[in-house]
Design an enzyme around this catalytic site. Structure first.
Site, PDB file in Angstrom:
ATOM      1  N   HIS A  68     -87.470 -22.904 -23.187  1.00  0.00           N
ATOM      2  CA  HIS A  68     -87.361 -22.461 -21.786  1.00  0.00           C
ATOM      3  C   HIS A  68     -86.008 -21.758 -21.652  1.00  0.00           C
ATOM      4  CE1 HIS A  68     -87.648 -22.175 -17.569  1.00  0.00           C
ATOM      5  NE2 HIS A  68     -87.991 -23.413 -17.249  1.00  0.00           N
ATOM      6  N   ARG A 106     -89.357 -23.450  -9.034  1.00  0.00           N
ATOM      7  CA  ARG A 106     -88.094 -22.744  -9.241  1.00  0.00           C
ATOM      8  C   ARG A 106     -88.181 -21.540 -10.157  1.00  0.00           C
ATOM      9  NH1 ARG A 106     -87.092 -27.485  -7.810  1.00  0.00           N
ATOM     10  NH2 ARG A 106     -88.759 -27.867  -9.272  1.00  0.00           N
ATOM     11  N   THR A 107     -88.809 -21.727 -11.308  1.00  0.00           N
ATOM     12  CA  THR A 107     -88.728 -20.653 -12.306  1.00  0.00           C
ATOM     13  C   THR A 107     -89.433 -19.392 -11.793  1.00  0.00           C
ATOM     14  OG1 THR A 107     -88.646 -22.321 -14.010  1.00  0.00           O
ATOM     15  CG2 THR A 107     -89.078 -20.091 -14.739  1.00  0.00           C
ATOM     16  N   ARG A 147     -95.180 -17.938 -18.074  1.00  0.00           N
ATOM     17  CA  ARG A 147     -95.176 -19.375 -18.419  1.00  0.00           C
ATOM     18  C   ARG A 147     -96.583 -19.761 -18.829  1.00  0.00           C
ATOM     19  NH1 ARG A 147     -92.690 -24.184 -14.906  1.00  0.00           N
ATOM     20  NH2 ARG A 147     -90.859 -23.344 -15.959  1.00  0.00           N
ATOM     21  N   LYS A 164    -111.990 -16.660 -16.926  1.00  0.00           N
ATOM     22  CA  LYS A 164    -113.167 -15.935 -17.441  1.00  0.00           C
ATOM     23  C   LYS A 164    -113.102 -15.808 -18.958  1.00  0.00           C
ATOM     24  CE  LYS A 164    -113.371 -12.923 -13.365  1.00  0.00           C
ATOM     25  NZ  LYS A 164    -113.249 -11.519 -12.953  1.00  0.00           N
TER      26      LYS A 164
HETATM   27  C1  NCD Z   1     -88.552 -27.507 -16.232  1.00  0.00           C
HETATM   28  C2  NCD Z   1     -89.748 -27.009 -17.039  1.00  0.00           C
HETATM   29  O1  NCD Z   1     -90.649 -26.391 -16.479  1.00  0.00           O
HETATM   30  O2  NCD Z   1     -89.717 -27.216 -18.237  1.00  0.00           O
HETATM   31  N1  NCD Z   1     -88.601 -27.066 -14.897  1.00  0.00           N
HETATM   32  C3  NCD Z   1     -87.977 -25.905 -14.572  1.00  0.00           C
HETATM   33  O3  NCD Z   1     -88.404 -24.845 -14.967  1.00  0.00           O
HETATM   34  N2  NCD Z   1     -86.847 -25.970 -13.876  1.00  0.00           N
HETATM   35  C4  NCD Z   1     -88.349 -28.966 -16.323  1.00  0.00           C
HETATM   36  C5  NCD Z   1     -89.487 -29.853 -15.923  1.00  0.00           C
HETATM   37  O4  NCD Z   1     -90.549 -29.398 -15.487  1.00  0.00           O
HETATM   38  O5  NCD Z   1     -89.312 -31.053 -16.046  1.00  0.00           O
END
Ligand code: NCD
Length: 305
Positions: A129, A51-52, A101, A80
């Site tokens: 997040h 999703r993100t 991320r 690397k």
């Molecule tokens: C969350 C995360 O990555 O922290 N997922 C997301 O981005 N919607 C929650 C999760 O992974 O449990």
């Protein structure tokens, strides 16, 4: 230049403006279809995501911009031995804005220090997040009509769940917010958030282990997955992973207006039979995530439509 590291990077007023902009985007998508023509978003994902990453990319595409990036550390020069600092210096030459991320807490801050383009923290380890929080706030405001005066249950992995940490930081700034922290003993909210954020802001909260005890009193239930990748050993994860399972029978204990949110991905913590309950809002939440990230990209790039 503005970045997004934590939800606190925006004042409450700025947050409200961002949510208003997201609302306008939802109502008038065509108006924004070329707002980012010629702009590029880079997505640097050193950790898995569906999703993100895709919602940032969908957001930029919806705005007429284009996207580039990588979706795992293995497919980048990180294997690397390249540092985040060096990677971000280069990405600044390729793109106008980036979302990153990374499994290490604080990595987004390192990126920001070395970047000449806006950096969006798309999750740094078990820390923060913020774009999920923007998504959660827009969902709550759109479906409940307010962000204040609510009793909110946070359930599951409150120790490692970064979405919960960011959401608490954001919500304590609204009046009349109370929390019920629902977790097994081992996965309690870290002390630094309980004391520094809840106690210091005099936010009322209680901690319970049984979900059934909390359900009747909640306006909103925020479920989370046990964060397998942050456990030190497999046995602890296996013991914890099915600690909570929200099913239709448990939903009978909740009020008729209690919303159920989940940042997703879900594993077993919400049974699929709950999906058809009108109080289940976690798939709507995904759609709000695109609108709010469109608003965020416009805000950080200082583009006015
Ligand atoms: C969350 C995360 O990555 O922290 N997922 C997301 O981005 N919607 C929650 C999760 O992974 O449990």
């Amino acid at each position: 230049m503005r970045h997004l590291m934590s939800p606190l990077d925006f004042t409450v007023e700025e947050l409200n403006q961002l949510l208003d902009l997201a609302g306008d985007i939802e109502a008038n998508p065509d108006k924004y279809a070329h707002a980012c023509d010629g702009k590029k978003l880079a997505t640097l994902f050193y950790e898995p995501s569906t999703r993100t990453r895709l919602s940032h990319e969908a957001a930029m595409l919806n705005l007429g911009g284009s996207i580039l990036g990588f979706s795992s550390a293995e497919s980048s020069s990180a294997t690397k031995g390249e540092s985040v600092a060096d990677t971000i210096r280069m990405i600044s030459c390729y793109a106008d804005i980036c979302a990153m991320r990374h499994p290490k807490e604080g990595s987004a801050l390192v990126a920001k220090e070395h970047s000449s383009i806006p950096v969006i923290n798309a999750g740094d380890g078990g820390h923060q997040h913020p774009t999920q929080t923007l998504t959660d706030l827009l969902t709550i405001r759109s479906l409940k009509g307010r962000l204040d005066h609510m009793k909110i249950g946070l359930c599951g992995d409150l120790k490692f769940g970064r979405t919960v940490h960011s959401l608490i930081h954001a919500l304590v700034r609204y009046p009349g917010i109370e929390f019920v922290l629902i977790s097994p003993e081992e996965l309690r909210l870290p002390g630094y958030i309980r004391h520094d954020v809840l106690d210091n802001n005099q936010i009322p909260y209680e901690e319970v282990v049984r979900l059934e005890d909390a359900l009747p009193m909640l306006d909103l239930l925020y479920m989370t997955r046990v964060q397998k990748e942050r456990f030190f050993n497999e046995e602890d994860y296996v013991r914890m992973k099915d600690f909570y399972i929200l099913d239709s029978k448990k939903m009978e204990l909740a009020g008729p207006d209690m919303l159920v949110l989940h940042p997703l991905p879900r594993v077993n913590e919400i049974s699929v039979e709950v999906d058809k309950d009108s109080r289940a809002a976690y798939f709507k939440q995904v759609q709000y995530g695109v609108y709010v990230r469109m608003a965020l990209i416009l805000t950080l790039l200082e583009i006015e439509v």
